[in-house]
Write an enzyme that holds these catalytic residues in place. Structure first.
Site, mmCIF file in Angstrom:
data_model
loop_
_atom_site.group_PDB
_atom_site.id
_atom_site.type_symbol
_atom_site.label_atom_id
_atom_site.label_comp_id
_atom_site.label_asym_id
_atom_site.label_seq_id
_atom_site.Cartn_x
_atom_site.Cartn_y
_atom_site.Cartn_z
ATOM 1 N N TYR A 185 0.826 -1.206 0.000
ATOM 2 C CA TYR A 185 0.000 0.000 0.000
ATOM 3 C C TYR A 185 0.865 1.263 0.000
ATOM 4 O O TYR A 185 0.673 2.166 -0.824
ATOM 5 C CB TYR A 185 -0.887 0.030 1.248
ATOM 6 C CG TYR A 185 -1.998 -0.992 1.303
ATOM 7 C CD1 TYR A 185 -3.165 -0.706 1.990
ATOM 8 C CD2 TYR A 185 -1.899 -2.245 0.710
ATOM 9 C CE1 TYR A 185 -4.213 -1.631 2.077
ATOM 10 C CE2 TYR A 185 -2.920 -3.170 0.780
ATOM 11 C CZ TYR A 185 -4.072 -2.864 1.465
ATOM 12 O OH TYR A 185 -5.105 -3.772 1.549
ATOM 13 N N HIS A 446 -29.322 6.883 -9.953
ATOM 14 C CA HIS A 446 -28.723 6.929 -11.289
ATOM 15 C C HIS A 446 -28.586 8.378 -11.743
ATOM 16 O O HIS A 446 -29.510 9.166 -11.551
ATOM 17 C CB HIS A 446 -29.609 6.170 -12.288
ATOM 18 C CG HIS A 446 -29.144 6.297 -13.710
ATOM 19 N ND1 HIS A 446 -28.077 5.578 -14.190
ATOM 20 C CD2 HIS A 446 -29.597 7.064 -14.736
ATOM 21 C CE1 HIS A 446 -27.893 5.887 -15.470
ATOM 22 N NE2 HIS A 446 -28.812 6.791 -15.829
#
Length: 467
Positions: A185, A446
């Site tokens: 990471y 949406h």
């Protein structure tokens, strides 16, 4: 006489300061000892927060350099003011560390700056910078001192050309060439920062893949994307030494058995972190540690083998993540106050803040196979998501792993824009033992990126709508 408290917390990082605040909320008299001049620990001062500030700033620069034109936005001569970027990072850090100090004052927590050492049953000595020492007593002592970068024996830090993650957050100039040792990471995030700002970044990794804790399919896609961005990867590469020649470093390595050299202006060693316990006096009071990892051994209530001494966060087993330490801090304080509390270690997300981001929770597909689980997989690419297309961020996908018989979600892996925010939905579902069908039945607005999660849930049953 020693000052008396209900709880003494050693370390003011995410685990320590959160534990102190929660304990104070529950009526405890709390003191917190921190050796650094500011509160917040590694995360706020030299870890999570400054790195994310630079990641966001460098991403703005990369967007302006390579993507704005596609949106019809024309920019004149593009320039980089690294000093100003670093100043912004420092302001972000200061605002948050000052915020922790305010919360301590608000909750009547006594902050003490100094190096803490256990000196007996229920007793802690804090050595201040002016050499004055103060002794505190409490029924409960919480160790929350975090972790530190792991050095390589053949690649010692020198603070100038061979550096750790802290020093790589404060370069005064963009290195022409940067070698990152370790494709985890931290290495990928800091490598991304300097690559975006103009450095030629070469990543050397001992293992045959990047981010070994990640789902292999997602890791493979991430590597391809980062390679397109300009990072160069050398896997199965063992670093054997380094020579500093003036302002240059020559890194010696074995690549699949063959000797190879890499040259750079800076070398970032990011091969992991280890518990920070130096000077705490654990041996003096008999606190047991894992001989192999150096981690403090605790029971289900975070108590060590010594009554009244507890430990959380990076000091104990589990992922070295700030949010894991925070959860443990809250749970510890509540248990100490006689409440029932727990941390669900199966529902702790992990995130890589590259761009696109990677976020995951639960089992990888490899882990599901190792456990002998019968499972189904649903995938949905961001290239088929309307919001991702509007953002011009179509790399990556959502991958859901669900139990074949019960449909219970076993793991979710997201490679894509704002994956760090999207993963919260998956954590919630796993926490409450939800199914892929549960995700599929929830109405997702949406156009949003989160629709990709719903479509991946549909895909578990082979009925994705938009793919």
């Amino acid at each position: 006489m020693a000052d008396r408290y209900d709880l003494i917390v050693i370390g003011a990082g995410p685990g320590g300061y959160v534990a102190a605040i929660r304990a104070a909320q529950l009526g405890q008299k709390v003191a917190c000892i921190e050796k650094s001049p500011t509160l917040g620990g590694t995360c706020l001062n030299i870890g999570c927060i400054p790195s994310k500030a630079l990641l966001d700033s460098s991403e703005w620069y990369a967007q302006a350099k390579s993507k704005m034109d596609r949106h019809g936005i024309r920019i004149g001569e593009l320039g980089l003011d690294l000093k100003k970027m670093m100043e912004r990072k420092s302001r972000v850090v200061k605002g948050l560390t000052d915020g922790v100090a305010f919360l301590f004052k608000k909750n009547k927590i006594t902050p003490i700056q100094g190096a803490a050492k256990l000196v007996g049953s229920g007793r802690v000595m804090a050595q201040k910078q002016d050499k004055e020492s103060v002794t505190l007593e409490a029924n409960a002592i919480l160790l929350a001192t975090g972790s530190e970068p792991v050095p390589l024996p053949n690649l010692a830090f020198n603070g100038a050309t061979i550096v750790n993650s802290t020093e790589a957050l404060a370069f005064d100039a963009v290195p022409g060439r940067l070698i990152v040792v370790g494709a985890g990471y931290i290495g990928l995030e800091l490598g991304s920062v300097w690559s975006r700002l103009g450095s030629k970044v070469t990543v050397l990794e001992f293992l045959p893949r990047i981010v070994p804790t990640m789902d292999a399919e997602i890791a493979s896609q991430l590597q391809k994307i980062l390679t397109k961005q300009g990072l160069e990867f050398h896997l199965e590469t063992k670093v054997t030494g380094a020579k500093v020649r003036g302002n240059q470093v020559v890194v010696e390595s074995q690549v699949k058995g063959e000797a190879k050299q890499f040259e750079a202006d800076k070398v970032l060693v990011a091969v992991g972190r280890r518990p920070f316990t130096a000077g705490l006096g654990l041996e003096d009071v008999g606190v047991a540690k894992n001989a192999k990892t150096g981690q403090v051994i605790v029971d289900d209530h975070y108590q060590t083998n010594v009554k009244g001494i507890y430990a959380i966060g990076d000091l104990i087993a589990g992922p070295m993540l700030a949010h894991k330490a925070e959860d443990e801090g809250i749970t510890f304080a509540e248990i100490l106050a006689g409440q029932k509390s727990r941390v669900n270690y199966d529902a702790i997300p992990g995130i890589v803040y590259t761009w696109p981001e990677v976020a995951s929770v639960g089992l990888t597909e490899e882990q599901a196979k190792e456990r002998g689980s019968e499972y189904r997989v649903g995938k949905f690419p961001f290239a088929a998501n309307g919001r991702a297309r509007c953002l011009d961020e179509t790399d990556g996908m959502v991958k859901i792993i669900a139990d074949r018989e019960t449909d219970r979600v076993l793991g979710v892996h997201i490679l894509g824009p704002r994956a760090s925010d999207m993963i919260a939905e998956a954590v919630n579902v796993i926490e409450f033992a939800g199914s892929a069908e549960d995700i599929a039945r929830i109405c997702h607005a949406h156009p949003t990126l989160s629709e990709a999660m719903r479509e991946a849930a549909f895909a578990v049953d082979g009925r994705a709508i938009h793919a």
